[in-house]
Design a protein around this motif. Sequence first.
Motif, PDB file in Angstrom:
ATOM      1  N   GLY A  21      29.803  56.018 148.238  1.00 30.02           N
ATOM      2  CA  GLY A  21      29.698  57.525 148.361  1.00 30.02           C
ATOM      3  C   GLY A  21      30.719  58.203 148.688  1.00 30.02           C
ATOM      4  O   GLY A  21      31.821  57.465 148.993  1.00 30.02           O
ATOM      5  N   PRO A  22      30.711  59.573 148.983  1.00 30.38           N
ATOM      6  CA  PRO A  22      31.661  60.318 149.746  1.00 30.38           C
ATOM      7  C   PRO A  22      32.253  59.617 150.994  1.00 30.38           C
ATOM      8  O   PRO A  22      33.399  59.626 151.269  1.00 30.38           O
ATOM      9  CB  PRO A  22      31.115  61.487 149.796  1.00 30.38           C
ATOM     10  CG  PRO A  22      30.238  61.854 148.760  1.00 30.38           C
ATOM     11  CD  PRO A  22      29.588  60.280 148.559  1.00 30.38           C
ATOM     12  N   ALA A  23      31.263  59.296 151.810  1.00 27.20           N
ATOM     13  CA  ALA A  23      31.731  58.457 153.219  1.00 27.20           C
ATOM     14  C   ALA A  23      32.470  57.298 153.022  1.00 27.20           C
ATOM     15  O   ALA A  23      33.459  57.028 153.879  1.00 27.20           O
ATOM     16  CB  ALA A  23      30.421  58.432 154.112  1.00 27.20           C
ATOM     17  N   ALA A  53      24.524  66.429 146.244  1.00 28.44           N
ATOM     18  CA  ALA A  53      24.995  67.503 147.173  1.00 28.44           C
ATOM     19  C   ALA A  53      26.175  68.166 146.357  1.00 28.44           C
ATOM     20  O   ALA A  53      27.238  67.585 145.724  1.00 28.44           O
ATOM     21  CB  ALA A  53      25.713  66.595 148.273  1.00 28.44           C
ATOM     22  N   ALA A  54      26.226  69.555 146.640  1.00 29.62           N
ATOM     23  CA  ALA A  54      27.110  70.421 145.824  1.00 29.62           C
ATOM     24  C   ALA A  54      27.795  71.147 146.853  1.00 29.62           C
ATOM     25  O   ALA A  54      28.386  72.367 146.359  1.00 29.62           O
ATOM     26  CB  ALA A  54      26.301  71.230 144.858  1.00 29.62           C
ATOM     27  N   VAL A  55      27.664  71.346 148.064  1.00 26.82           N
ATOM     28  CA  VAL A  55      28.597  72.246 148.948  1.00 26.82           C
ATOM     29  C   VAL A  55      29.623  71.380 149.699  1.00 26.82           C
ATOM     30  O   VAL A  55      29.387  70.442 150.303  1.00 26.82           O
ATOM     31  CB  VAL A  55      27.521  72.826 150.067  1.00 26.82           C
ATOM     32  CG1 VAL A  55      28.028  73.836 150.826  1.00 26.82           C
ATOM     33  CG2 VAL A  55      26.322  73.398 149.272  1.00 26.82           C
ATOM     34  N   MET A 109      31.428  75.348 146.220  1.00 34.14           N
ATOM     35  CA  MET A 109      30.437  74.727 145.616  1.00 34.14           C
ATOM     36  C   MET A 109      31.078  73.840 144.418  1.00 34.14           C
ATOM     37  O   MET A 109      31.609  74.194 143.565  1.00 34.14           O
ATOM     38  CB  MET A 109      29.567  76.080 144.800  1.00 34.14           C
ATOM     39  CG  MET A 109      28.630  76.839 145.772  1.00 34.14           C
ATOM     40  SD  MET A 109      27.646  75.845 146.576  1.00 34.14           S
ATOM     41  CE  MET A 109      26.774  74.982 145.689  1.00 34.14           C
ATOM     42  N   VAL A 110      30.725  72.650 144.527  1.00 29.35           N
ATOM     43  CA  VAL A 110      31.246  71.559 143.578  1.00 29.35           C
ATOM     44  C   VAL A 110      30.364  70.276 143.519  1.00 29.35           C
ATOM     45  O   VAL A 110      29.882  69.984 144.414  1.00 29.35           O
ATOM     46  CB  VAL A 110      32.632  71.227 143.847  1.00 29.35           C
ATOM     47  CG1 VAL A 110      32.846  70.585 145.384  1.00 29.35           C
ATOM     48  CG2 VAL A 110      33.519  70.340 142.737  1.00 29.35           C
ATOM     49  N   PRO A 111      29.868  70.084 142.382  1.00 31.50           N
ATOM     50  CA  PRO A 111      29.002  68.805 142.074  1.00 31.50           C
ATOM     51  C   PRO A 111      29.508  67.547 142.913  1.00 31.50           C
ATOM     52  O   PRO A 111      30.903  67.259 142.944  1.00 31.50           O
ATOM     53  CB  PRO A 111      28.933  68.531 140.684  1.00 31.50           C
ATOM     54  CG  PRO A 111      29.178  69.885 140.057  1.00 31.50           C
ATOM     55  CD  PRO A 111      30.097  70.380 140.896  1.00 31.50           C
ATOM     56  N   GLN A 112      28.503  66.929 143.527  1.00 30.61           N
ATOM     57  CA  GLN A 112      29.051  65.548 144.295  1.00 30.61           C
ATOM     58  C   GLN A 112      29.649  64.603 143.227  1.00 30.61           C
ATOM     59  O   GLN A 112      30.594  63.863 143.809  1.00 30.61           O
ATOM     60  CB  GLN A 112      27.904  64.834 144.914  1.00 30.61           C
ATOM     61  CG  GLN A 112      28.211  63.719 145.746  1.00 30.61           C
ATOM     62  CD  GLN A 112      27.147  63.003 146.532  1.00 30.61           C
ATOM     63  OE1 GLN A 112      26.300  63.908 146.937  1.00 30.61           O
ATOM     64  NE2 GLN A 112      27.153  61.864 146.608  1.00 30.61           N
ATOM     65  N   ASP A 113      29.198  64.467 141.997  1.00 30.78           N
ATOM     66  CA  ASP A 113      30.071  63.631 141.061  1.00 30.78           C
ATOM     67  C   ASP A 113      31.521  63.953 140.848  1.00 30.78           C
ATOM     68  O   ASP A 113      32.308  63.025 140.865  1.00 30.78           O
ATOM     69  CB  ASP A 113      29.381  63.440 139.707  1.00 30.78           C
ATOM     70  CG  ASP A 113      29.116  64.655 139.050  1.00 30.78           C
ATOM     71  OD1 ASP A 113      28.925  65.705 139.708  1.00 30.78           O
ATOM     72  OD2 ASP A 113      29.181  64.755 137.989  1.00 30.78           O
ATOM     73  N   GLY A 303      21.299  74.658 154.634  1.00 33.18           N
ATOM     74  CA  GLY A 303      22.789  74.591 155.021  1.00 33.18           C
ATOM     75  C   GLY A 303      23.909  73.827 154.468  1.00 33.18           C
ATOM     76  O   GLY A 303      25.032  73.805 154.592  1.00 33.18           O
ATOM     77  N   GLY A 304      23.349  72.832 153.812  1.00 35.83           N
ATOM     78  CA  GLY A 304      24.229  72.004 153.045  1.00 35.83           C
ATOM     79  C   GLY A 304      25.170  71.198 154.074  1.00 35.83           C
ATOM     80  O   GLY A 304      26.326  70.789 153.485  1.00 35.83           O
ATOM     81  N   GLN A 305      24.671  70.462 155.060  1.00 33.15           N
ATOM     82  CA  GLN A 305      25.527  69.550 155.550  1.00 33.15           C
ATOM     83  C   GLN A 305      25.691  68.327 155.529  1.00 33.15           C
ATOM     84  O   GLN A 305      26.776  67.810 156.141  1.00 33.15           O
ATOM     85  CB  GLN A 305      24.785  70.103 157.291  1.00 33.15           C
ATOM     86  CG  GLN A 305      24.482  71.385 157.588  1.00 33.15           C
ATOM     87  CD  GLN A 305      25.650  72.275 158.076  1.00 33.15           C
ATOM     88  OE1 GLN A 305      26.254  72.010 158.976  1.00 33.15           O
ATOM     89  NE2 GLN A 305      26.181  73.247 157.388  1.00 33.15           N
ATOM     90  N   GLY A 306      24.785  67.634 154.665  1.00 31.93           N
ATOM     91  CA  GLY A 306      24.787  66.182 154.844  1.00 31.93           C
ATOM     92  C   GLY A 306      26.106  65.582 154.480  1.00 31.93           C
ATOM     93  O   GLY A 306      26.622  64.764 155.307  1.00 31.93           O
ATOM     94  N   MET A 307      26.462  65.722 153.111  1.00 34.07           N
ATOM     95  CA  MET A 307      27.739  65.114 152.750  1.00 34.07           C
ATOM     96  C   MET A 307      29.048  65.487 153.570  1.00 34.07           C
ATOM     97  O   MET A 307      29.791  64.484 153.718  1.00 34.07           O
ATOM     98  CB  MET A 307      27.868  65.407 151.188  1.00 34.07           C
ATOM     99  CG  MET A 307      28.958  64.703 150.738  1.00 34.07           C
ATOM    100  SD  MET A 307      29.425  65.348 149.238  1.00 34.07           S
ATOM    101  CE  MET A 307      30.220  66.903 149.240  1.00 34.07           C
TER     102      MET A 307
END
Length: 396
Positions: A21-23, A53-55, A109-113, A303-307
């Motif tokens: 994933g991103p990490a 995730a989108a933020v 704002m951008v989709p995680q994929d 708040g969209g913090q996770g990713m």
Amino acid sequence: MSTTPSNKLPDTTAVVIVGAGPAGLTAAITLADAGVDFVLLDQLAEGTNTSRAAVVHARTLEMLKELGIADELITRGVVVPTFTVHDGGRTLATVGFDNLPTEYPYTLMVPQDTTETVLLGRLRKAGGDVHRPYEITRVVEENDAVTVEYTDGTGSSGAIRADYLIGADGMHSVVREQANIGFTGDTYPASFVLADVRMNWPIARNEVALHLSPEGITVVAPLPDDTEPNRYRVVATVDEAPKQPTAADIQTILDTRGPGGDVKVLEVQWSSRFRVHHRVADRYRAGRILLAGDAAHVHSPAGGQGMNIGIQDAAFLGPLLARVVNGEPDTILDSYETTRRPVALGVVAFTDRMTKTATLRPLPARFVRNTAISLLTRIPAVRNKLAFRLAELANR
């Protein structure tokens, strides 16, 4: 380093990363740039094609700039400079990001994929790649190394020996469980609806809108719409979400909680439900095993913090681990936990307060909350502090 994926993995490497994933991708990029030999494994046969995730916040964009990919990601996203809070048709607060001390005074704002596609392209440019599908079955640290046992897509088993292991394999991390690291926290009682929709929406596309109501919290944010106009992300708490929310489900949520006016859900492009946990790993390091991303912390999507903090974990850990592999003392890895775990604890506390405050149901409590939000956010210093926190610039 790991290059073109194949069914045959090497017997040894400097670092194994579990989870692409991103990490995991960010950690791999930093190791590849440092010339460190690594193997990146993921249990999925191919990368995910859902947005999840989108933020992407300002602090994350600052770190992605160092990797040379911030501009590319920005061209694929929607720049949103304003965060608003509403109760029905009433706007309680407007928080702008334009005064933030950063090159990126906005939310992207951008989709995680899409984020993962950009990160994977950058990894391949650095000479690395992802090996799929590999499921981790056992992790053993012994004799100054970590042995990672796995099964591949054909059911064949094998093992790879590494100097260090990064577990970036999500909330249900096998690496964390195998390392016997606790995951302290709890689960919110409500479930969450997550959907990407096409719809008519009366609020400007330069705003992320948080809607408060007795029925629950709802967030609506614009998504890139070059080929499919009027795309939005909808996140909402419900007592019991349907397994795959429909257009009618989303329409009901927005009719009940939204701003009123011309709200019409035209199409659901993707939807899901999930339970939200707020948990932080008791340790980020167990000897030669380290955790990053959702394997180390999960929390409310408020708040969209996770990713974002997962990417920031990896961008901090990768160069640190490269220094150790290249001969510096192993003890410098201790700074990873002492630096990054307090960030996760702070974010969990912050998003927990946001979630509990936003989901108040008794009328007197809601009245006090709405009055406090309206009055406090009229103070420029309060607005700026909230924007600074949401943008994760405090994580510097």
